[in-house]
Design an enzyme around this catalytic site. Sequence first.
Site, PDB file in Angstrom:
ATOM      1  N   ASP A 135       0.870  -1.389  -0.016  1.00  0.00           N
ATOM      2  CA  ASP A 135      -0.017   0.127  -0.086  1.00  0.00           C
ATOM      3  C   ASP A 135       0.957   1.208   0.021  1.00  0.00           C
ATOM      4  O   ASP A 135       0.349   2.341  -0.278  1.00  0.00           O
ATOM      5  CB  ASP A 135      -0.948   0.009   1.260  1.00  0.00           C
ATOM      6  CG  ASP A 135      -1.964  -1.239   1.316  1.00  0.00           C
ATOM      7  OD1 ASP A 135      -2.112  -1.782   0.283  1.00  0.00           O
ATOM      8  OD2 ASP A 135      -2.413  -1.428   2.370  1.00  0.00           O
ATOM      9  N   ARG A 170     -16.111  -1.331 -24.352  1.00  0.00           N
ATOM     10  CA  ARG A 170     -16.465  -1.243 -23.017  1.00  0.00           C
ATOM     11  C   ARG A 170     -15.849  -0.420 -22.110  1.00  0.00           C
ATOM     12  O   ARG A 170     -14.701  -0.075 -22.185  1.00  0.00           O
ATOM     13  CB  ARG A 170     -16.410  -2.649 -22.420  1.00  0.00           C
ATOM     14  CG  ARG A 170     -17.388  -3.773 -23.086  1.00  0.00           C
ATOM     15  CD  ARG A 170     -16.896  -5.083 -22.440  1.00  0.00           C
ATOM     16  NE  ARG A 170     -17.792  -6.035 -22.978  1.00  0.00           N
ATOM     17  CZ  ARG A 170     -17.727  -7.492 -22.936  1.00  0.00           C
ATOM     18  NH1 ARG A 170     -16.562  -8.061 -22.828  1.00  0.00           N
ATOM     19  NH2 ARG A 170     -18.403  -8.286 -23.364  1.00  0.00           N
ATOM     20  N   MET A 177      -5.795  -2.669  -5.079  1.00  0.00           N
ATOM     21  CA  MET A 177      -5.704  -2.692  -3.685  1.00  0.00           C
ATOM     22  C   MET A 177      -5.040  -1.287  -3.003  1.00  0.00           C
ATOM     23  O   MET A 177      -4.494  -0.556  -3.780  1.00  0.00           O
ATOM     24  CB  MET A 177      -4.794  -3.754  -3.072  1.00  0.00           C
ATOM     25  CG  MET A 177      -5.627  -5.151  -2.815  1.00  0.00           C
ATOM     26  SD  MET A 177      -4.550  -6.496  -2.153  1.00  0.00           S
ATOM     27  CE  MET A 177      -5.758  -7.584  -1.731  1.00  0.00           C
ATOM     28  N   GLU A 230      -9.511   0.485  -3.803  1.00  0.00           N
ATOM     29  CA  GLU A 230     -10.336  -0.349  -3.220  1.00  0.00           C
ATOM     30  C   GLU A 230     -10.956   0.523  -2.200  1.00  0.00           C
ATOM     31  O   GLU A 230     -12.027   0.182  -1.662  1.00  0.00           O
ATOM     32  CB  GLU A 230      -9.814  -1.570  -2.509  1.00  0.00           C
ATOM     33  CG  GLU A 230      -8.737  -1.147  -1.536  1.00  0.00           C
ATOM     34  CD  GLU A 230      -8.171  -2.447  -0.859  1.00  0.00           C
ATOM     35  OE1 GLU A 230      -8.931  -3.770  -0.999  1.00  0.00           O
ATOM     36  OE2 GLU A 230      -7.110  -2.612  -0.247  1.00  0.00           O
ATOM     37  N   ARG A 291     -17.608  -3.683 -17.290  1.00  0.00           N
ATOM     38  CA  ARG A 291     -17.186  -4.989 -16.826  1.00  0.00           C
ATOM     39  C   ARG A 291     -16.063  -4.568 -15.623  1.00  0.00           C
ATOM     40  O   ARG A 291     -15.560  -3.665 -15.675  1.00  0.00           O
ATOM     41  CB  ARG A 291     -16.236  -5.803 -17.755  1.00  0.00           C
ATOM     42  CG  ARG A 291     -17.010  -6.559 -18.936  1.00  0.00           C
ATOM     43  CD  ARG A 291     -18.020  -7.663 -18.575  1.00  0.00           C
ATOM     44  NE  ARG A 291     -18.813  -8.225 -19.384  1.00  0.00           N
ATOM     45  CZ  ARG A 291     -19.847  -8.140 -20.022  1.00  0.00           C
ATOM     46  NH1 ARG A 291     -20.471  -6.933 -19.463  1.00  0.00           N
ATOM     47  NH2 ARG A 291     -20.381  -8.714 -20.950  1.00  0.00           N
ATOM     48  N   GLN A 299      -2.023  -8.963  -6.578  1.00  0.00           N
ATOM     49  CA  GLN A 299      -0.931  -7.890  -6.496  1.00  0.00           C
ATOM     50  C   GLN A 299      -0.170  -8.377  -5.413  1.00  0.00           C
ATOM     51  O   GLN A 299       1.233  -7.458  -5.200  1.00  0.00           O
ATOM     52  CB  GLN A 299      -1.930  -6.492  -6.027  1.00  0.00           C
ATOM     53  CG  GLN A 299      -2.727  -6.047  -7.211  1.00  0.00           C
ATOM     54  CD  GLN A 299      -3.706  -5.142  -6.957  1.00  0.00           C
ATOM     55  OE1 GLN A 299      -3.497  -4.074  -7.043  1.00  0.00           O
ATOM     56  NE2 GLN A 299      -4.647  -5.856  -5.914  1.00  0.00           N
ATOM     57  N   ARG A 300      -0.290  -9.010  -4.488  1.00  0.00           N
ATOM     58  CA  ARG A 300       0.704  -9.401  -3.277  1.00  0.00           C
ATOM     59  C   ARG A 300       1.388 -10.661  -3.630  1.00  0.00           C
ATOM     60  O   ARG A 300       2.465 -10.928  -2.930  1.00  0.00           O
ATOM     61  CB  ARG A 300       0.051  -9.716  -1.980  1.00  0.00           C
ATOM     62  CG  ARG A 300      -0.760  -8.570  -1.633  1.00  0.00           C
ATOM     63  CD  ARG A 300      -0.589  -8.382   0.006  1.00  0.00           C
ATOM     64  NE  ARG A 300      -1.182  -9.299   0.867  1.00  0.00           N
ATOM     65  CZ  ARG A 300      -2.044  -9.684   1.658  1.00  0.00           C
ATOM     66  NH1 ARG A 300      -2.737  -8.570   1.567  1.00  0.00           N
ATOM     67  NH2 ARG A 300      -2.186 -10.737   2.343  1.00  0.00           N
TER      68      ARG A 300
HETATM   69  O1  F6P Z   1      -2.124  -3.880   3.402  1.00  0.00           O
HETATM   70  C1  F6P Z   1      -2.235  -4.814   2.399  1.00  0.00           C
HETATM   71  C2  F6P Z   1      -3.492  -5.283   1.781  1.00  0.00           C
HETATM   72  O2  F6P Z   1      -3.164  -5.923   0.717  1.00  0.00           O
HETATM   73  C3  F6P Z   1      -4.299  -4.068   1.432  1.00  0.00           C
HETATM   74  O3  F6P Z   1      -4.056  -3.506   0.243  1.00  0.00           O
HETATM   75  C4  F6P Z   1      -5.683  -4.810   1.615  1.00  0.00           C
HETATM   76  O4  F6P Z   1      -6.684  -3.900   2.138  1.00  0.00           O
HETATM   77  C5  F6P Z   1      -5.227  -5.919   2.727  1.00  0.00           C
HETATM   78  O5  F6P Z   1      -4.112  -6.033   2.765  1.00  0.00           O
HETATM   79  C6  F6P Z   1      -6.145  -7.218   2.356  1.00  0.00           C
HETATM   80  O6  F6P Z   1      -6.005  -7.875   3.594  1.00  0.00           O
HETATM   81  P1  F6P Z   1      -6.337  -9.547   3.583  1.00  0.00           P
HETATM   82  O7  F6P Z   1      -4.891 -10.162   3.009  1.00  0.00           O
HETATM   83  O8  F6P Z   1      -6.189  -9.642   5.127  1.00  0.00           O
HETATM   84  O9  F6P Z   1      -7.414  -9.656   2.979  1.00  0.00           O
END
Ligand code: F6P
Length: 376
Positions: A135, A170, A177, A230, A291, A299-300
Amino acid sequence: MTQYIGILTAGGDSPGLNAAIRGVGKTAIGRYAMEVIGFRDGFRGLVENRSVRLDTSSLAGILTVGGTILGTSREKPHRMLVGGKAQDMTAAIVDNYRASHLDALVCLGGGGTQKNALRLKQQGLHVITLPKTIDNDVFGTDLTFGFDTALGIATEAIDRLHSTAHSHHRIIVVEIMGHRVGWLALGAGIAGGADVILLPEIPYDVEAVAGAIRKRLRSGRSFSIVAVAEGAISREEAEAIVQAEATLSAAGDKQEVKQAKRLIRSLENGRGGHTLALARQLEDLTGLESRVTILGHLQRGGTPSAADRLLATRLGSACADLIHQGRFGVMVAARGEAAVPVPLEEVAGRRKCIPLDHPWIETARNVGSCLGDGGR
Ligand code: F6P
């Protein structure tokens, strides 16, 4: 005398955690002959004394690996679920820190972890933290590791969505996130050339967004990419939160305070599905089919980018230097090319939002992205 350092990863995982563990560990072992002990699954591992010795062989081959080899959790020392009940486990952490003969505890985490680390500092533990999160919202550091990798993933997603949006004429609304901040959405929105970028820092007017899309239509561009953070909120939602906050400040008794706090929480958190709702509204207002793509945990995941590996390694290595110098109670922040110790008191409980005069905002407007506020 050999120094013993503990290390844990807490909060959501993020790319670069293993690079940081390796940066701390290799410097601590190779340069200062320290012993390194990893605790599993965040603060819970320290409560339950679940640990693993990290030697040079366990630190080998992890630089490019996503996630965290130690595991993580979002559990807080002072409010941990034990037997189904939230309990304050700080004393157990202090006991296990002492029983493990730790000279320092390194906590790798985001905003929540900085707060938890400060609590442990106040209990007399030698804590030192590193800023990680996709983030990029940790206060006091230019950057957090994990952000660059997620930025690359979100940008690539926007790139890919362009061709399909274009082919079908579209609107594609892509949710990015970032929790309560818009760094990822703004960065990826600019890098990917999104037509609309919606951020928590700038409450949006759905009419202004639809207007921008209709304007594109009139000029022959029959598709639009809407990058929405988000945590983005509409003007109406933002006003409701301001009102609820006013009710909270005016609350006369405990019951009223509780009610107002509950309302604020539900307004801030209970917004699941808002991206789908926004897409439906835009479809109605523009007549274009819409859509939704929610990028979520993609993303993680996966291999950290070169920039994240570099940042995590240099902050991790600087962390071991600071432990050697006896500097504790600080977060190792990135400031330009330097790694700077910042007192946890200055970091904990503060969130780094995008300032409204940030150059990225001006840049986005200059290249014609609509930020949903009817601005240029
Ligand atoms: O803080 C990182 C993050 O990926 C945020 O962007 C997101 O809101 C949150 O964690 C999602 O958390 P979890 O993995 O607990 O669903």
